[in-house]
Design an enzyme around this catalytic site. Structure first.
Site, PDB file in Angstrom:
ATOM      1  N   ASN A 129       0.830  -1.203   0.000  1.00 52.01           N
ATOM      2  CA  ASN A 129       0.000   0.000   0.000  1.00 52.01           C
ATOM      3  C   ASN A 129       0.867   1.256   0.000  1.00 52.01           C
ATOM      4  O   ASN A 129       0.423   2.323  -0.398  1.00 52.01           O
ATOM      5  CB  ASN A 129      -0.942  -0.015   1.200  1.00 52.01           C
TER       6      ASN A 129
ATOM      7  N   HIS B 190      11.704   0.739   3.510  1.00 51.20           N
ATOM      8  CA  HIS B 190      11.216   1.335   2.264  1.00 51.20           C
ATOM      9  C   HIS B 190      12.204   2.436   1.866  1.00 51.20           C
ATOM     10  O   HIS B 190      12.457   3.350   2.656  1.00 51.20           O
ATOM     11  CB  HIS B 190       9.841   1.978   2.441  1.00 51.20           C
TER      12      HIS B 190
HETATM   13  N1  NAD Z   1      -1.004   2.223   4.186  1.00 52.23           N
HETATM   14  C1  NAD Z   1      -0.100   1.423   4.751  1.00 52.23           C
HETATM   15  O1  NAD Z   1       1.068   1.798   4.919  1.00 52.23           O
HETATM   16  C2  NAD Z   1      -0.534   0.059   5.201  1.00 52.23           C
HETATM   17  C3  NAD Z   1       0.378  -0.740   5.918  1.00 52.23           C
HETATM   18  C4  NAD Z   1      -0.048  -1.991   6.363  1.00 52.23           C
HETATM   19  C5  NAD Z   1      -1.330  -2.436   6.066  1.00 52.23           C
HETATM   20  N2  NAD Z   1      -2.183  -1.663   5.347  1.00 52.23           N
HETATM   21  C6  NAD Z   1      -3.546  -2.136   5.020  1.00 52.23           C
HETATM   22  O2  NAD Z   1      -4.260  -2.327   6.234  1.00 52.23           O
HETATM   23  C7  NAD Z   1      -4.979  -3.559   6.156  1.00 52.23           C
HETATM   24  C8  NAD Z   1      -5.195  -4.106   7.561  1.00 52.23           C
HETATM   25  O3  NAD Z   1      -3.938  -4.422   8.140  1.00 52.23           O
HETATM   26  P1  NAD Z   1      -3.841  -5.204   9.528  1.00 52.23           P
HETATM   27  O4  NAD Z   1      -2.395  -5.430   9.767  1.00 52.23           O
HETATM   28  O5  NAD Z   1      -4.668  -4.545  10.576  1.00 52.23           O
HETATM   29  O6  NAD Z   1      -4.519  -6.601   9.130  1.00 52.23           O
HETATM   30  P2  NAD Z   1      -5.107  -7.706  10.110  1.00 52.23           P
HETATM   31  O7  NAD Z   1      -5.218  -8.940   9.283  1.00 52.23           O
HETATM   32  O8  NAD Z   1      -4.364  -7.755  11.380  1.00 52.23           O
HETATM   33  O9  NAD Z   1      -6.568  -7.163  10.437  1.00 52.23           O
HETATM   34  C9  NAD Z   1      -7.552  -6.981   9.458  1.00 52.23           C
HETATM   35  C10 NAD Z   1      -8.898  -7.063  10.147  1.00 52.23           C
HETATM   36  O10 NAD Z   1      -9.919  -6.655   9.235  1.00 52.23           O
HETATM   37  C11 NAD Z   1     -11.007  -7.553   9.349  1.00 52.23           C
HETATM   38  N3  NAD Z   1     -11.790  -7.517   8.115  1.00 52.23           N
HETATM   39  C12 NAD Z   1     -11.439  -7.967   6.901  1.00 52.23           C
HETATM   40  N4  NAD Z   1     -12.451  -7.731   6.022  1.00 52.23           N
HETATM   41  C13 NAD Z   1     -13.421  -7.104   6.702  1.00 52.23           C
HETATM   42  C14 NAD Z   1     -14.695  -6.598   6.356  1.00 52.23           C
HETATM   43  N5  NAD Z   1     -15.175  -6.713   5.121  1.00 52.23           N
HETATM   44  N6  NAD Z   1     -15.431  -5.996   7.307  1.00 52.23           N
HETATM   45  C15 NAD Z   1     -14.966  -5.878   8.570  1.00 52.23           C
HETATM   46  N7  NAD Z   1     -13.775  -6.346   8.968  1.00 52.23           N
HETATM   47  C16 NAD Z   1     -13.012  -6.952   8.037  1.00 52.23           C
HETATM   48  C17 NAD Z   1     -10.371  -8.896   9.650  1.00 52.23           C
HETATM   49  O11 NAD Z   1     -11.282  -9.775  10.259  1.00 52.23           O
HETATM   50  C18 NAD Z   1      -9.235  -8.484  10.600  1.00 52.23           C
HETATM   51  O12 NAD Z   1      -9.671  -8.420  11.933  1.00 52.23           O
HETATM   52  C19 NAD Z   1      -4.088  -4.439   5.271  1.00 52.23           C
HETATM   53  O13 NAD Z   1      -4.866  -5.447   4.636  1.00 52.23           O
HETATM   54  C20 NAD Z   1      -3.524  -3.455   4.272  1.00 52.23           C
HETATM   55  O14 NAD Z   1      -4.376  -3.356   3.130  1.00 52.23           O
HETATM   56  C21 NAD Z   1      -1.806  -0.430   4.928  1.00 52.23           C
END
Ligand code: NAD
Length: 263
Positions: free
Chosen positions: A187, A217
């Protein structure tokens, strides 16, 4: 949304990122903002925060913070914005799909707010792009191999990653493709592309490195305004090694800015 009142925030997803964002909002560390509740895929017992249905969230929140992944962003962005609710997205890689990006751009009256997430320097890159365009950006990301295994990889690709004894180049190509292939890991490339307003200008090199205790990065950009180089090394989140521990704090910073802008 009345100016002067609390900015009511719903948190979509309660994983590594969402749990910290919700906890901090509930603790009142973002001035002028309050946690309205969390939006989960299915009800959870023992959670201290109120669990909101979509109906309640769209009725009661001024802002939804997406911490749930690209798929969840794709499924919900337009309806959130259409209800006049702002949306702070962490999974900006979803915007690499031009059809989805156009639908989000056309949606409103809620505003889509992006975050710098795991990196920095986006304000300067945005200024340089505005001045004369950024000709090229190379984002080089180095992560632990196990965090880069993807569902679409075949057995050979998986075992190459899992058995790597030194750095292995896993991907090299345009940012839009990177964000699609490594949805939970790149991302940052999307954040750079959105900051410079040009997906085609951003190339990504992804390295799996068993020595990468910190996720790295390197962002190198040049254009008529100058030459820029940013280096970031983040400790992974203890809850999810694919995610840097700083990311929820970047979102909290963005929520603070959005709350301040309403005063
Ligand atoms: N911008 C950045 O720098 C950056 C960095 C890391 C992650 N991210 C994004 O953040 C997202 C989340 O990261 P994380 O580490 O918290 O992941 P994680 O797997 O620890 O948590 C994701 C949570 O979202 C829930 N979820 C998934 N789909 C859902 C839905 N439709 N409705 C409700 N809940 C839902 C899951 O059950 C889980 O609890 C990643 O998938 C990534 O796309 C962005």
């Amino acid at each position: 949304m009345a100016t002067g009142s609390m900015y009511r925030v719903g948190v979509l997803g309660h994983g590594a990122i969402g749990s910290v964002v919700a906890e901090q909002l509930a603790a009142g560390t973002v001035h002028g903002a309050q946690l309205e509740g969390v939006i989960l895929r299915r009800p959870q017992t023992g959670l201290e925060h109120e669990q909101l249905s979509w109906e309640a969230a769209l009725e009661r929140c001024d802002l939804v913070v997406e911490c749930a992944g690209q798929q969840a962003l794709r499924e919900n962005a337009v309806r959130i914005l259409a209800c006049g609710v702002d949306l702070l997205a962490s999974s900006m890689g979803a915007l690499a799909d031009p059809v989805f990006a156009a639908s989000v751009q056309a949606a409103g009256p809620g505003r889509l707010i992006s975050t710098a997430g795991a990196i920095g320097g986006l304000d300067l890159l945005g200024a340089a792009a505005r001045m004369g365009g950024i000709e090229r950006v190379l984002v080089t990301t180095r992560k632990l191999p196990a965090t880069l295994v993807q569902p679409w990889m075949d057995e050979q690709q998986r075992s190459e990653l899992e058995q790597a004894s030194g750095p292995v180049e896993v991907f090299r190509g345009p940012a839009a493709l990177a964000a699609r292939h490594f949805q939970k890991s790149l991302n940052v490339a999307a954040a750079v592309a959105l900051a410079v307003g040009d997906w085609d200008a951003v190339q990504v090199r992804l390295l799996a490195d068993p020595a990468a205790e910190l996720t790295e990065h390197l962002i190198a950009a040049h254009g008529p305004a100058g030459e820029y180089s940013f280096s970031v090394k983040n400790y992974p989140s203890p809850r999810n090694p694919r995610t840097s521990g700083i990311v929820p704090w970047a979102l909290l910073h963005s929520i603070q800015q959005a709350a301040d802008a309403r005063r």
